[in-house]
Write a protein that holds these residues in place. Sequence first.
Motif, PDB file in Angstrom:
ATOM      1  N   LEU A 333       0.849  -1.196   0.000  1.00 54.61           N
ATOM      2  CA  LEU A 333       0.000   0.000   0.000  1.00 54.61           C
ATOM      3  C   LEU A 333       0.881   1.240   0.000  1.00 54.61           C
ATOM      4  O   LEU A 333       1.953   1.251   0.604  1.00 54.61           O
ATOM      5  CB  LEU A 333      -0.908   0.021   1.234  1.00 54.61           C
ATOM      6  CG  LEU A 333      -1.939  -1.101   1.348  1.00 54.61           C
ATOM      7  CD1 LEU A 333      -2.626  -1.045   2.706  1.00 54.61           C
ATOM      8  CD2 LEU A 333      -2.977  -1.010   0.226  1.00 54.61           C
ATOM      9  N   ARG A 334       0.400   2.282  -0.686  1.00 49.70           N
ATOM     10  CA  ARG A 334       1.122   3.545  -0.733  1.00 49.70           C
ATOM     11  C   ARG A 334       0.148   4.703  -0.521  1.00 49.70           C
ATOM     12  O   ARG A 334      -1.050   4.584  -0.790  1.00 49.70           O
ATOM     13  CB  ARG A 334       1.795   3.761  -2.108  1.00 49.70           C
ATOM     14  CG  ARG A 334       2.699   2.667  -2.565  1.00 49.70           C
ATOM     15  CD  ARG A 334       3.451   3.063  -3.841  1.00 49.70           C
ATOM     16  NE  ARG A 334       2.610   3.567  -4.918  1.00 49.70           N
ATOM     17  CZ  ARG A 334       1.953   2.808  -5.778  1.00 49.70           C
ATOM     18  NH1 ARG A 334       2.003   1.482  -5.676  1.00 49.70           N
ATOM     19  NH2 ARG A 334       1.227   3.343  -6.743  1.00 49.70           N
ATOM     20  N   ILE A 335       0.686   5.800  -0.086  1.00 48.73           N
ATOM     21  CA  ILE A 335      -0.017   7.077  -0.140  1.00 48.73           C
ATOM     22  C   ILE A 335       0.643   7.894  -1.239  1.00 48.73           C
ATOM     23  O   ILE A 335       1.875   8.041  -1.277  1.00 48.73           O
ATOM     24  CB  ILE A 335       0.045   7.837   1.195  1.00 48.73           C
ATOM     25  CG1 ILE A 335      -0.751   7.084   2.272  1.00 48.73           C
ATOM     26  CG2 ILE A 335      -0.522   9.256   1.029  1.00 48.73           C
ATOM     27  CD1 ILE A 335      -0.642   7.706   3.658  1.00 48.73           C
ATOM     28  N   GLU A 336      -0.174   8.405  -2.163  1.00 49.55           N
ATOM     29  CA  GLU A 336       0.309   9.266  -3.234  1.00 49.55           C
ATOM     30  C   GLU A 336      -0.082  10.707  -2.901  1.00 49.55           C
ATOM     31  O   GLU A 336      -1.259  11.042  -2.833  1.00 49.55           O
ATOM     32  CB  GLU A 336      -0.299   8.857  -4.572  1.00 49.55           C
ATOM     33  CG  GLU A 336       0.141   9.733  -5.730  1.00 49.55           C
ATOM     34  CD  GLU A 336      -0.604   9.427  -7.021  1.00 49.55           C
ATOM     35  OE1 GLU A 336      -0.191   9.949  -8.065  1.00 49.55           O
ATOM     36  OE2 GLU A 336      -1.610   8.683  -6.970  1.00 49.55           O
ATOM     37  N   CYS A 337       0.916  11.549  -2.693  1.00 50.34           N
ATOM     38  CA  CYS A 337       0.708  12.976  -2.443  1.00 50.34           C
ATOM     39  C   CYS A 337       0.625  13.682  -3.792  1.00 50.34           C
ATOM     40  O   CYS A 337       1.617  13.774  -4.525  1.00 50.34           O
ATOM     41  CB  CYS A 337       1.863  13.524  -1.604  1.00 50.34           C
ATOM     42  SG  CYS A 337       1.841  15.313  -1.401  1.00 50.34           S
ATOM     43  N   ARG A 338      -0.567  14.206  -4.126  1.00 55.10           N
ATOM     44  CA  ARG A 338      -0.829  14.718  -5.469  1.00 55.10           C
ATOM     45  C   ARG A 338      -0.928  16.247  -5.537  1.00 55.10           C
ATOM     46  O   ARG A 338      -1.136  16.802  -6.625  1.00 55.10           O
ATOM     47  CB  ARG A 338      -2.142  14.126  -5.993  1.00 55.10           C
ATOM     48  CG  ARG A 338      -2.158  12.611  -6.080  1.00 55.10           C
ATOM     49  CD  ARG A 338      -3.523  12.096  -6.530  1.00 55.10           C
ATOM     50  NE  ARG A 338      -4.004  12.762  -7.717  1.00 55.10           N
ATOM     51  CZ  ARG A 338      -3.634  12.463  -8.962  1.00 55.10           C
ATOM     52  NH1 ARG A 338      -2.757  11.486  -9.161  1.00 55.10           N
ATOM     53  NH2 ARG A 338      -4.107  13.118  -9.991  1.00 55.10           N
ATOM     54  N   TYR A 339      -0.831  16.929  -4.422  1.00 53.99           N
ATOM     55  CA  TYR A 339      -1.140  18.352  -4.424  1.00 53.99           C
ATOM     56  C   TYR A 339       0.051  19.260  -4.695  1.00 53.99           C
ATOM     57  O   TYR A 339      -0.102  20.472  -4.856  1.00 53.99           O
ATOM     58  CB  TYR A 339      -1.810  18.770  -3.102  1.00 53.99           C
ATOM     59  CG  TYR A 339      -1.050  18.407  -1.846  1.00 53.99           C
ATOM     60  CD1 TYR A 339       0.011  19.176  -1.393  1.00 53.99           C
ATOM     61  CD2 TYR A 339      -1.423  17.294  -1.089  1.00 53.99           C
ATOM     62  CE1 TYR A 339       0.696  18.847  -0.244  1.00 53.99           C
ATOM     63  CE2 TYR A 339      -0.742  16.955   0.071  1.00 53.99           C
ATOM     64  CZ  TYR A 339       0.309  17.740   0.494  1.00 53.99           C
ATOM     65  OH  TYR A 339       0.991  17.408   1.644  1.00 53.99           O
ATOM     66  N   LEU A 340       1.277  18.713  -4.743  1.00 55.69           N
ATOM     67  CA  LEU A 340       2.444  19.563  -4.928  1.00 55.69           C
ATOM     68  C   LEU A 340       2.671  19.874  -6.404  1.00 55.69           C
ATOM     69  O   LEU A 340       2.588  18.993  -7.252  1.00 55.69           O
ATOM     70  CB  LEU A 340       3.681  18.896  -4.338  1.00 55.69           C
ATOM     71  CG  LEU A 340       3.708  18.835  -2.808  1.00 55.69           C
ATOM     72  CD1 LEU A 340       4.902  18.028  -2.324  1.00 55.69           C
ATOM     73  CD2 LEU A 340       3.736  20.236  -2.216  1.00 55.69           C
ATOM     74  N   PRO A 341       2.991  21.131  -6.728  1.00 51.77           N
ATOM     75  CA  PRO A 341       3.189  21.517  -8.131  1.00 51.77           C
ATOM     76  C   PRO A 341       4.554  21.103  -8.647  1.00 51.77           C
ATOM     77  O   PRO A 341       5.494  20.867  -7.875  1.00 51.77           O
ATOM     78  CB  PRO A 341       3.084  23.044  -8.069  1.00 51.77           C
ATOM     79  CG  PRO A 341       3.611  23.385  -6.702  1.00 51.77           C
ATOM     80  CD  PRO A 341       3.138  22.265  -5.805  1.00 51.77           C
ATOM     81  N   ALA A 342       4.681  21.036  -9.964  1.00 46.62           N
ATOM     82  CA  ALA A 342       6.004  20.926 -10.577  1.00 46.62           C
ATOM     83  C   ALA A 342       6.758  22.231 -10.355  1.00 46.62           C
ATOM     84  O   ALA A 342       6.168  23.308 -10.308  1.00 46.62           O
ATOM     85  CB  ALA A 342       5.862  20.643 -12.066  1.00 46.62           C
TER      86      ALA A 342
END
Length: 640
Positions: A333-342
């Motif tokens: 299982l993983r947590i994917e942090c999606r809110y950070l910009p390039a």
Amino acid sequence: MGEHHTKPLRTREERNRFCRSVLRDITALETMLREGRFERGIQRIGAEQELCLIQPDFSPAMTGPEVLAGIGADAYTSELARYNLEINLPPKELGENSFQEMHRELEQLLARGQEVADQWNSRIILAGILPTIERRHLQPKYMTPAQRYQLLSEKMLEVRGEDFKIQLEGVDELIASLDSVLFEACNTSFQLHLQIDPADFVAQYNWAQLIAGPVLAIAANSPLLLGRELWMETRIALFKQSLDTRNPKHQLRDKAPRVNFGNDWIHHSVADLFKDNIARFPMLLGIAGEDEDALDLLSKGQIPKLRSLQLHNGTTYTWNRPCYGLSQGVPHLRIECRYLPAGPSVLDEMANFVFWVGLMKGMPESYRNLKDTLDFRVAKANFMRAAHTGMATSLEWEGKLWSAPNLVMEVLLPIAEAGLAASGITSDSIAHYLGVIYDRCERQRSGSRWMVQNFQRLRKAYGRGMASSLITEAMAEQQAGGLPVHFWDDIHSTRIYPRPFRELYAKDTMSTDLFTVKEEDPVILTERIMHWRNIRHLPVENAQGELVGILTHSNLTEWSEQGRDPFAMVREIMVREPVCAAPNARMETIRSVMNEKCIGCVPIIVHQHLVGMITDTDIKRLEESTEVVGPQRSAPFEEL
């Protein structure tokens, strides 16, 4: 955008088959959790780098598919728009120099991509939202020619029942609509992955939700969209609205959008999150070809991929997303942090990554039961405020209001440092990357702060089109230098125009704050507006907002001298079918046509709607402050 091999669910039989597969997948997931089949005692990190491709004039380049084909590396993949690509960094076991190794690999992959991009006269740039994206870059021809993107866009539009609406307000305001999901292509991110032991998942996921606000606040890098200054992290609102399948006619009920932060802590298991997504959101696409039977595989002692569950999970977008995967046949299982910009730089991104992982690993024991001790809405409110105001955000933490930089420097950085040290990360790595975060906070200089401060000054000097271009040029140059954003130089403006006249387009110089009148308005009103505002040309629009004519000062003078009715309608006096141009028309062409036809202005239009104006005064000003070369000759206007 989820599973590559997808198909639409057109028939009841197809929908039922996919639904059955999803339900059996979730049962299989719960069975594996109950039987302890998941990998434990090891943690891996991973990341996905989304990027933009730009042309020599710093506008988006349509060369993504060609560059991807030339790279030939498994790490690269396509994205929704032709001007985006993604790098999937291979996972690494967390420890010692894992971040430095990933940093080197990312820079090597970006360098490899740039080698191929050079062959297509393109350049890679990291930006949460590319400042030079215009409305024309959201046309269907800019979508990557892959069936899965078209299918998802069509299905989401079908579920919504009308065009997607974008309405954002910051310093400026943006209202727009689109009949596809291509607004989502404006967003590029740096997505982080951290493997989590199943027994810790509830506590770790809830903690990830709590720290999201502070982490986003000091990492914001997306304040500009279509030349407007909006939120410090505009991606958060834009992503939500660009994929919002809710019909606005039915918003009296509390219905969650497909892009969301969540509405509560999780209480029991990671399966709660998957179940919530199944319960809330319609299934959009199915698996092309034969799918596995997860329960049948489990009964045979094999581990399923849970492809149907993963596909549906890939069409719902929580900012902290639960992920299931296999490592050499062992589930994890993983947590994917999606809110950070390039961006703003690779070093800034990696510092954000290290900070986030350090916080996750350093979670204080007192925060293990957040569901029992803190209202979820505190975490959600922090996150939304951070998206709005970035570094300037006031954040609630343990009942006290903190400025984002002070909360990070005084409370969160020590937690991250302890978490990294406990994970075996070298002291040099910790000092290097967390030092970037500390200095950024101390100087209060995030990517968004740098961008906004420069944009405001440049827009005043040159207009928003040229300001957006100059910002993008400076971003590309300073990224190449490798320094973190708090050491980036400001862009110094002078009275001299920053580009030679031959390189200018209408979009770079046109006026956009325009006064207009309707064709039914009385002539006397237009005369007063011209007098009050000291202007010589007034665009005339119909009831649908389409440009239908131009009213000039000479028209009014002639009408008045003839003693005509001052309350006659504007349509009786206006110049019909005026010469117009597109935003990407060259200024040399506009100047030539204005000289040939002896006209004092050229409206700039998109689909018959006015977006700007070029006047002879603008031309004179530019000629006096730019390098003018070459003969003035007539040429046709470029098409949209």
